[in-house]
Write a protein that holds these residues in place. Structure first.
Motif, PDB file in Angstrom:
ATOM      1  N   MET A   1      15.203   4.699 -19.330  1.00 20.54           N
ATOM      2  CA  MET A   1      14.332   3.952 -18.447  1.00 20.54           C
ATOM      3  C   MET A   1      15.068   2.717 -17.962  1.00 20.54           C
ATOM      4  N   GLY A   2      14.522   2.088 -16.919  1.00 20.54           N
ATOM      5  CA  GLY A   2      15.171   0.900 -16.405  1.00 20.54           C
ATOM      6  C   GLY A   2      14.357   0.220 -15.317  1.00 20.54           C
ATOM      7  N   VAL A   3      14.948  -0.834 -14.765  1.00 18.44           N
ATOM      8  CA  VAL A   3      14.379  -1.540 -13.617  1.00 18.44           C
ATOM      9  C   VAL A   3      15.440  -1.572 -12.524  1.00 18.44           C
ATOM     10  N   GLN A   4      14.996  -1.394 -11.277  1.00 11.61           N
ATOM     11  CA  GLN A   4      15.933  -1.293 -10.152  1.00 11.61           C
ATOM     12  C   GLN A   4      15.468  -2.137  -8.982  1.00 11.61           C
ATOM     13  N   SER A   5      16.432  -2.719  -8.297  1.00 12.74           N
ATOM     14  CA  SER A   5      16.210  -3.381  -7.020  1.00 12.74           C
ATOM     15  C   SER A   5      17.030  -2.636  -5.975  1.00 12.74           C
ATOM     16  N   TYR A   6      16.377  -2.179  -4.909  1.00 13.59           N
ATOM     17  CA  TYR A   6      17.030  -1.385  -3.865  1.00 13.59           C
ATOM     18  C   TYR A   6      16.788  -2.070  -2.525  1.00 13.59           C
ATOM     19  N   SER A   7      17.860  -2.415  -1.831  1.00 16.19           N
ATOM     20  CA  SER A   7      17.778  -3.117  -0.547  1.00 16.19           C
ATOM     21  C   SER A   7      18.321  -2.235   0.563  1.00 16.19           C
ATOM     22  N   VAL A   8      17.465  -1.867   1.505  1.00 13.74           N
ATOM     23  CA  VAL A   8      17.917  -1.180   2.715  1.00 13.74           C
ATOM     24  C   VAL A   8      18.142  -2.281   3.743  1.00 13.74           C
ATOM     25  N   LEU A   9      19.402  -2.555   4.033  1.00 13.28           N
ATOM     26  CA  LEU A   9      19.745  -3.651   4.925  1.00 13.28           C
ATOM     27  C   LEU A   9      19.703  -3.243   6.396  1.00 13.28           C
ATOM     28  N   LYS A  10      19.957  -1.932   6.662  1.00 12.82           N
ATOM     29  CA  LYS A  10      19.877  -1.445   8.037  1.00 12.82           C
ATOM     30  C   LYS A  10      19.858   0.075   8.041  1.00 12.82           C
ATOM     31  N   ARG A  11      18.866   0.639   8.729  1.00 12.86           N
ATOM     32  CA  ARG A  11      18.786   2.082   8.953  1.00 12.86           C
ATOM     33  C   ARG A  11      18.310   2.291  10.383  1.00 12.86           C
ATOM     34  N   ASN A  12      19.148   2.906  11.223  1.00 13.83           N
ATOM     35  CA  ASN A  12      18.813   3.112  12.629  1.00 13.83           C
ATOM     36  C   ASN A  12      17.859   4.281  12.813  1.00 13.83           C
ATOM     37  N   LEU A  13      16.903   4.087  13.728  1.00  9.94           N
ATOM     38  CA  LEU A  13      15.946   5.127  14.079  1.00  9.94           C
ATOM     39  C   LEU A  13      16.323   5.728  15.430  1.00  9.94           C
ATOM     40  N   PHE A  26      11.588  -1.264  -8.515  1.00  8.36           N
ATOM     41  CA  PHE A  26      11.043  -0.112  -9.231  1.00  8.36           C
ATOM     42  C   PHE A  26      11.218  -0.216 -10.741  1.00  8.36           C
ATOM     43  N   LEU A  27      10.299   0.429 -11.438  1.00  6.47           N
ATOM     44  CA  LEU A  27      10.455   0.773 -12.841  1.00  6.47           C
ATOM     45  C   LEU A  27      10.914   2.232 -12.834  1.00  6.47           C
ATOM     46  N   LEU A  28      11.997   2.539 -13.531  1.00  5.31           N
ATOM     47  CA  LEU A  28      12.595   3.880 -13.518  1.00  5.31           C
ATOM     48  C   LEU A  28      12.318   4.601 -14.830  1.00  5.31           C
ATOM     49  N   LEU A  29      12.118   5.901 -14.743  1.00  7.06           N
ATOM     50  CA  LEU A  29      11.974   6.736 -15.922  1.00  7.06           C
ATOM     51  C   LEU A  29      12.664   8.063 -15.635  1.00  7.06           C
ATOM     52  N   SER A  30      13.585   8.442 -16.488  1.00  6.92           N
ATOM     53  CA  SER A  30      14.319   9.690 -16.326  1.00  6.92           C
ATOM     54  C   SER A  30      14.224  10.473 -17.628  1.00  6.92           C
ATOM     55  N   LEU A  41      11.622   9.708 -12.158  1.00 11.90           N
ATOM     56  CA  LEU A  41      10.412   9.130 -11.574  1.00 11.90           C
ATOM     57  C   LEU A  41      10.636   7.635 -11.374  1.00 11.90           C
ATOM     58  N   LYS A  42       9.999   7.070 -10.362  1.00  7.65           N
ATOM     59  CA  LYS A  42      10.056   5.621 -10.154  1.00  7.65           C
ATOM     60  C   LYS A  42       8.749   5.161  -9.547  1.00  7.65           C
ATOM     61  N   GLY A  43       8.353   3.958  -9.907  1.00  5.77           N
ATOM     62  CA  GLY A  43       7.141   3.364  -9.357  1.00  5.77           C
ATOM     63  C   GLY A  43       7.330   1.874  -9.221  1.00  5.77           C
ATOM     64  N   GLY A  44       6.721   1.308  -8.196  1.00  9.81           N
ATOM     65  CA  GLY A  44       6.864  -0.133  -7.997  1.00  9.81           C
ATOM     66  C   GLY A  44       6.297  -0.607  -6.682  1.00  9.81           C
ATOM     67  N   LEU A  45       7.037  -1.498  -6.046  1.00  8.06           N
ATOM     68  CA  LEU A  45       6.615  -2.156  -4.812  1.00  8.06           C
ATOM     69  C   LEU A  45       7.716  -2.074  -3.765  1.00  8.06           C
ATOM     70  N   GLY A  46       7.306  -2.136  -2.497  1.00  7.33           N
ATOM     71  CA  GLY A  46       8.283  -2.193  -1.424  1.00  7.33           C
ATOM     72  C   GLY A  46       7.658  -2.723  -0.152  1.00  7.33           C
TER      73      GLY A  46
END
Length: 191
Positions: A1-13, A26-30, A41-46
């Motif tokens: 298990m763990g905690v993760q921070s994921y930053s999408v800085l740029k994604r073109n549409l 996220f809180l991570l569970l594997s 699995l992961k759950g959290g905020l974004g």
């Protein structure tokens, strides 16, 4: 298990939909079902920020997010391993009122990756490719539209490393390039 921070800085549409940015926590569970197969699995905020080509911004404040996936080890020889993975991440930020209209968005991210690592004991660097599709499902009042990511920028490069802190505790850092500009960091614990 763990905690993760994921930053999408740029994604073109596609088209004139512009680009997306997102900050996710996220809180991570594997769970290793077998030595060669795990479920994630992961759950959290974004949150979600969209900048249109016209220069207008839509900023959705952080709310619920989560994901699921699996990893399948496809190669294992001494210090070298290769893993095939799949993940689906969905971010549901708060609905925002803009010019007397309700704007709702869902960030819908589908990812397939193939990564290879080399265990140096003090660090485990890895490199690979990821195919991803990150769309913005966008509602204005009751009108729904899927604003798709650019198909010509669906394959990206992944560079990362696991850094052991003890036998059961490690830090992971990762960067994503070409299809998106993104970075992730996590603190993980094996039990």
């Amino acid at each position: 298990m763990g905690v993760q921070s994921y930053s999408v800085l740029k994604r073109n549409l596609e088209k004139d939909y512009g680009e997306l940015k997102s900050q996710q926590e996220f809180l991570l569970l594997s769970y290793g079902v077998f030595d060669w197969f795990s479920i994630d699995l992961k759950g959290g905020l974004g949150d979600l920020r969209q900048r249109n080509r016209t220069g207008s911004d839509l900023n959705y404040s952080a709310y619920l997010g989560g994901g699921y996936g699996f990893r399948l080890r496809v190669f294992n020889a001494r210090k070298v391993k290769a893993v095939l993975g799949f993940q689906h991440i969905s971010i549901h930020p708060h609905t925002e009122d803009v010019d007397n209209a309700k704007h709702k968005a869902v960030l819908d991210d589908w990812q397939f990756s193939l990564l290879a690592s080399y265990d140096l004991k003090f660090i485990v660097p890895y490199l690979g490719m990821r195919w991803s599709r990150m769309d913005n499902i966008h509602w204005i009042d009751s009108s729904r539209k899927r604003e798709k990511s650019r198909l010509d920028k669906s394959t990206g490069l992944i560079v990362g490393a696991d850094i052991p802190l003890s036998r059961k505790l490690w830090v992971n850092i990762e960067g994503q390039f070409l299809d998106a500009t993104a970075a992730a960091a996590s603190l993980n614990f094996a039990f």
